[in-house]
Design a protein around this motif. Structure first.
Motif, PDB file in Angstrom:
ATOM      1  N   VAL A  43      -7.580 -63.524 -27.047  1.00 13.02           N
ATOM      2  CA  VAL A  43      -8.138 -64.269 -25.918  1.00 13.02           C
ATOM      3  C   VAL A  43      -8.379 -63.340 -24.737  1.00 13.02           C
ATOM      4  O   VAL A  43      -9.397 -63.440 -24.040  1.00 13.02           O
ATOM      5  CB  VAL A  43      -7.213 -65.436 -25.531  1.00 13.02           C
ATOM      6  N   ASP A  44      -7.437 -62.405 -24.493  1.00 13.87           N
ATOM      7  CA  ASP A  44      -7.638 -61.437 -23.408  1.00 13.87           C
ATOM      8  C   ASP A  44      -8.876 -60.587 -23.661  1.00 13.87           C
ATOM      9  O   ASP A  44      -9.646 -60.291 -22.735  1.00 13.87           O
ATOM     10  CB  ASP A  44      -6.407 -60.531 -23.279  1.00 13.87           C
ATOM     11  N   LEU A  45      -9.070 -60.188 -24.922  1.00 11.06           N
ATOM     12  CA  LEU A  45     -10.256 -59.402 -25.258  1.00 11.06           C
ATOM     13  C   LEU A  45     -11.524 -60.207 -24.998  1.00 11.06           C
ATOM     14  O   LEU A  45     -12.489 -59.691 -24.409  1.00 11.06           O
ATOM     15  CB  LEU A  45     -10.192 -58.978 -26.727  1.00 11.06           C
ATOM     16  N   LEU A  46     -11.528 -61.456 -25.421  1.00  9.17           N
ATOM     17  CA  LEU A  46     -12.704 -62.301 -25.208  1.00  9.17           C
ATOM     18  C   LEU A  46     -12.957 -62.512 -23.719  1.00  9.17           C
ATOM     19  O   LEU A  46     -14.115 -62.547 -23.278  1.00  9.17           O
ATOM     20  CB  LEU A  46     -12.520 -63.650 -25.905  1.00  9.17           C
ATOM     21  N   ARG A  47     -11.884 -62.616 -22.953  1.00  7.19           N
ATOM     22  CA  ARG A  47     -12.050 -62.776 -21.504  1.00  7.19           C
ATOM     23  C   ARG A  47     -12.680 -61.522 -20.883  1.00  7.19           C
ATOM     24  O   ARG A  47     -13.541 -61.617 -20.008  1.00  7.19           O
ATOM     25  CB  ARG A  47     -10.694 -63.084 -20.859  1.00  7.19           C
ATOM     26  N   GLN A  48     -12.275 -60.345 -21.370  1.00  4.22           N
ATOM     27  CA  GLN A  48     -12.875 -59.107 -20.874  1.00  4.22           C
ATOM     28  C   GLN A  48     -14.357 -59.045 -21.208  1.00  4.22           C
ATOM     29  O   GLN A  48     -15.199 -58.702 -20.369  1.00  4.22           O
ATOM     30  CB  GLN A  48     -12.157 -57.903 -21.484  1.00  4.22           C
ATOM     31  N   VAL A  49     -14.663 -59.381 -22.461  1.00  3.40           N
ATOM     32  CA  VAL A  49     -16.063 -59.309 -22.893  1.00  3.40           C
ATOM     33  C   VAL A  49     -16.914 -60.332 -22.143  1.00  3.40           C
ATOM     34  O   VAL A  49     -18.084 -60.087 -21.845  1.00  3.40           O
ATOM     35  CB  VAL A  49     -16.163 -59.532 -24.413  1.00  3.40           C
ATOM     36  N   SER A  50     -16.320 -61.484 -21.800  1.00  2.00           N
ATOM     37  CA  SER A  50     -17.083 -62.507 -21.084  1.00  2.00           C
ATOM     38  C   SER A  50     -17.558 -61.982 -19.729  1.00  2.00           C
ATOM     39  O   SER A  50     -18.615 -62.390 -19.230  1.00  2.00           O
ATOM     40  CB  SER A  50     -16.241 -63.771 -20.893  1.00  2.00           C
TER      41      SER A  50
END
Length: 752
Positions: free
Chosen positions: A346-353
């Protein structure tokens, strides 16, 4: 134990000997047992030492887990050993490794451990759970839970400091009593395994962070390489797949029309089912990341969970895409595994967002820039076109004025002669001249169309199919020329349903004729020409399709430019330019499609006629139907062209009026001041003053005297403006006998 068949065979001495032998045997047996125990302890310690060394030396989590279950079977006579890993952040267990005494391995269980099962009980309590007899234990009261003939089982926690990392399960298919030494040994193995698992996890986490940083870097590069959101999402999906396996990825934005979610780009089909999931999520400035799990969360078995399941997904992450403190959209990533998406994921997806937000903003700015550039191009094109039209209007106005004067004399004289001539042959010749003059007048009017648009002037309902039929007949000598050596052209008409438009038959005929001639010229080697009529919504469509040489791409953008021609110096290059102006005047457009070497298709789109009452055209009126004036009038005419002055005098005199003619404005004004007239007819362009000045002076002297302004300049004015300047009626040149007579009658009727 010794035995004899003789009574009293063993005396006291024999008994002492046997006691001595027994004690020696006991000592030997105990020594042997101790030796075996020590040997077993040595083997166990060797195994633990070997496992400890191997576990410490390996940072591969998969290899560590396989070694743990292998060692567990070596230290016991168990039928199988399993390792499950525990995630404290989510409270979930996941399969790690398994090994059976038969040698089978890595057989994942069909279901994850039960929330109330032995494994979850072990990890939650942090203490070993030992069940010697599964048949009598409440956890295994259901026979279905003793799959494979399970009789005894023990679950040991894998602890590191104050954290439980998982559980090691040892199972037996035969009744088994777990001894203290055995449990102690398995506990030592569990402790060593916990250390190795923790080290492997830490190493894996560090490697994952490095890989994710690299992936984020690649995503940043991909985002800056294009402004296409579909390409960006596809690149993000490719970069994340090794780190975060998924079967769905989509970027959503609000639809401005209905407020629903629109999929900007996606990596798979079935997007419609996910809209039901998104309806339960807002897109506000404080939106948070949400995870929906369809398979395991009972709370998600509502509409969102059902929609997720219908999309073929077990877990979905909904990430708000934030930019400048605002929610720009939602980003969804889905997988078929209900346990997918850890906090790190989820943290990775938040960064990519965050990078996606930049991409969306860049795409919007680029789109706005493209739109602005396109508007600039259109404005520039329109400005250039307007300047060309203005120059052409100035040129055409002067030419039209002279032609109108000539045509006025020709048409008027011919119509006067037709009132006297009775010979059929002579009348036929005069009528040919009359039609030619009328056609010439139409041509001049079309030229004047570049200077101004006369919306709806002299328009009447027209049958679309009839227009095409007439155009085909009119152009037949061109495409069916028996004398020419040119290969034949096959002409077909695909007639549509009856429909009408409102317009000028002569002008629309000119458009179709021009398009047909161009199509014929484009097929020097022969070919096929198809004309088709059909209805599209509220428009009538006339198609002209040829199989000719086609139009080069470099010409397409300038196709309707005045004086552009590809037919050599013998052609003026005004055909398509005039055609577009005519169609535009009728409220329509012309579409063009062409491919070099295959042909071209021109489509004329015109608004359909709705509830328009037909009326007679001028061509259907006869000179003998002219309305005669009820009384003789005194009419003052001011016209600088002598031939037109004489023509007006003849026409008006023929109807019994008294006519006074003058060449200049000052002469006419002076005569009117000396003796008034019932009606004044004045030309616009006079040698000394304009016709507007004549009208002003006449109205100043006699406000009720009607003034008719005739002009060959194509001047048009609103009724209110014309009357403000003293003109009651405007009659453009060339005019016909009936038009002048009817206008005089109308002037008298309006005057009362």
């Amino acid at each position: 134990v010794t035995a004899s068949y003789e009574p009293g065979a063993y005396g006291e001495a024999d008994q002492e000997v046997l006691l001595h032998v027994a004690s020696q045997a006991a000592v030997a047996i105990e020594n042997a047992r101790l030796y075996q125990e020590s040997q077993r302890r040595v083997r166990e310690l060797d195994a633990l030492q070997r496992v400890s060394l191997e576990l410490v030396s390996s940072l591969d989590l998969s290899a560590v887990l396989k070694l743990v279950v292998q060692t567990a079977l070596e230290l016991t006579d168990a039928s199988d050993a399993h390792v499950f890993l525990y995630d404290e952040s989510t409270g979930r267990l996941s399969f790690g490794a398994a090994l059976w005494a038969t040698g089978e391995s890595d057989l994942r269980p069909e279901t994850t451990p039960r929330p109330d099962g032995i494994t979850m009980t072990c990890v939650r309590s942090g203490e070993p759970v030992v069940i010697p007899d599964c048949r009598s234990h409440p956890l295994f009261a259901d026979p279905a839970r003793r799959a494979g003939g399970l009789e005894s089982i023990a679950s040991l926690p894998l602890r590191r400091a104050n954290h439980v990392l998982g559980a090691l399960n040892i199972a037996f298919v035969q009744p088994h009593v777990f001894g203290e030494d055995e449990l102690r040994l398995l506990g030592l193995l569990a402790d060593q395994a916990a250390i190795a698992i923790d080290n492997a996890r830490l190493f894996q986490a560090a490697r994952n962070r490095a890989e994710r940083l690299a992936a984020v870097g690649e995503i940043a590069k991909a985002i800056t390489a294009t402004f296409d959101l579909k390409e960006i999402v596809a690149a993000v999906s490719r970069s994340l797949m090794p780190l975060l396996p998924h079967s769905h990825m989509c970027l959503w934005q609000r639809n401005a029309l209905d407020g629903g979610w629109s999929a900007v780009s996606a990596t798979e089909e079935g997007i419609a089912a996910l809209r039901g999931v998104l309806e339960s999520f807002g897109c506000s400035d404080t939106a948070e990341v949400a995870i929906v799990r369809a398979a395991t969360d009972s709370a998600n078995q509502g509409s969102a969970g059902q929609s997720l399941a219908s999309a073929g997904l077990a877990a979905l992450v909904v990430v708000p895409v934030m930019g400048d403190g605002k929610c720009l959209g939602l980003w969804t990533v889905g997988a078929g595994d209900s346990g997918a998406f850890s906090p790190d994921d989820v943290d990775l997806l938040r960064q990519v967002s965050g990078h996606l937000a930049i991409a969306i903003q860049n795409a919007r700015l680029y789109s706005e820039m493209e739109d602005a550039l396109e508007r600039l191009r259109e404005s520039q094109t329109h400005l250039v076109h307007s300047e060309r039209m203005r120059a052409l209007a100035e040129l055409s106005a002067g030419v039209a004025h002279d032609f109108n004067n000539v045509l006025t004399s020709i048409l008027g004289r011919v119509q006067l002669m037709l009132t006297h001539v009775q010979d059929p042959a002579t009348r036929e010749s005069l009528q040919v001249i009359e039609r030619a003059a009328r056609n010439g007048a139409q041509t001049v009017r079309r030229i004047m169309g570049f200077a101004r648009h006369r919306e709806g002037e002299d328009f009447a309902p027209l049958d679309v199919n009839r227009l095409v039929e007439d155009a085909i007949l009119l152009t037949e000598p061109r495409w069916r020329d028996p004398v020419s050596d040119r290969p034949p052209i096959d002409v077909k008409f695909r007639r549509g349903k009856p429909m009408s438009v409102v317009g000028s038959a002569a002008e629309l005929s000119e458009v179709l004729t021009n398009l047909i001639f161009n199509a014929v010229d484009a097929m020097p080697e022969g070919g096929r020409l198809v004309l088709e009529t059909r209805r599209e919504g509220d428009q009538a469509v006339i198609k002209v399709q040829d199989t000719g040489v086609g139009i080069p791409p470099e010409i397409m953008g300038r196709l309707f430019t005045p004086f552009l021609t590809t037919k050599g110096s013998g052609n003026a290059g005004m055909g398509l330019c005039v055609a577009r102006e005519i169609v535009a005047r009728h409220g329509g457009t012309i579409r063009v499609e062409s491919e070099v070497g295959k042909g071209s298709t021109f489509a004329v789109l015109l608004p359909l006629a709705h509830h328009v009452r037909p009326h007679e055209s001028k061509e259907e009126l006869s000179m003998t139907q002219s309305t005669q004036n009820q009384r003789s009038l005194s009419i003052l005419v001011v016209e600088d062209e002598e031939s037109i002055r004489r023509l007006l005098a003849s026409i008006l005199g023929l109807e019994g009026h008294e006519v006074r003619t003058f060449r200049t404005a000052s002469e006419g004004i002076a005569s009117f001041a000396e003796r008034r007239a019932d009606l004044v007819i004045t030309d616009l362009g006079l040698p000394d003053q304009s016709g507007w000045e004549v009208a002003r002076q006449v109205k100043a002297t006699s406000p009720k005297t009607p003034v008719i302004l005739i002009t060959g300049w194509g001047v048009s004015a609103e009724v209110t403006e014309a009357r403000r300047r003293g003109v009651d009626y405007i009659l453009p040149k060339p005019f016909e006998f009936e038009e002048l007579s009817d206008l005089i009658t109308k002037a008298l009727a309006d005057l009362g």
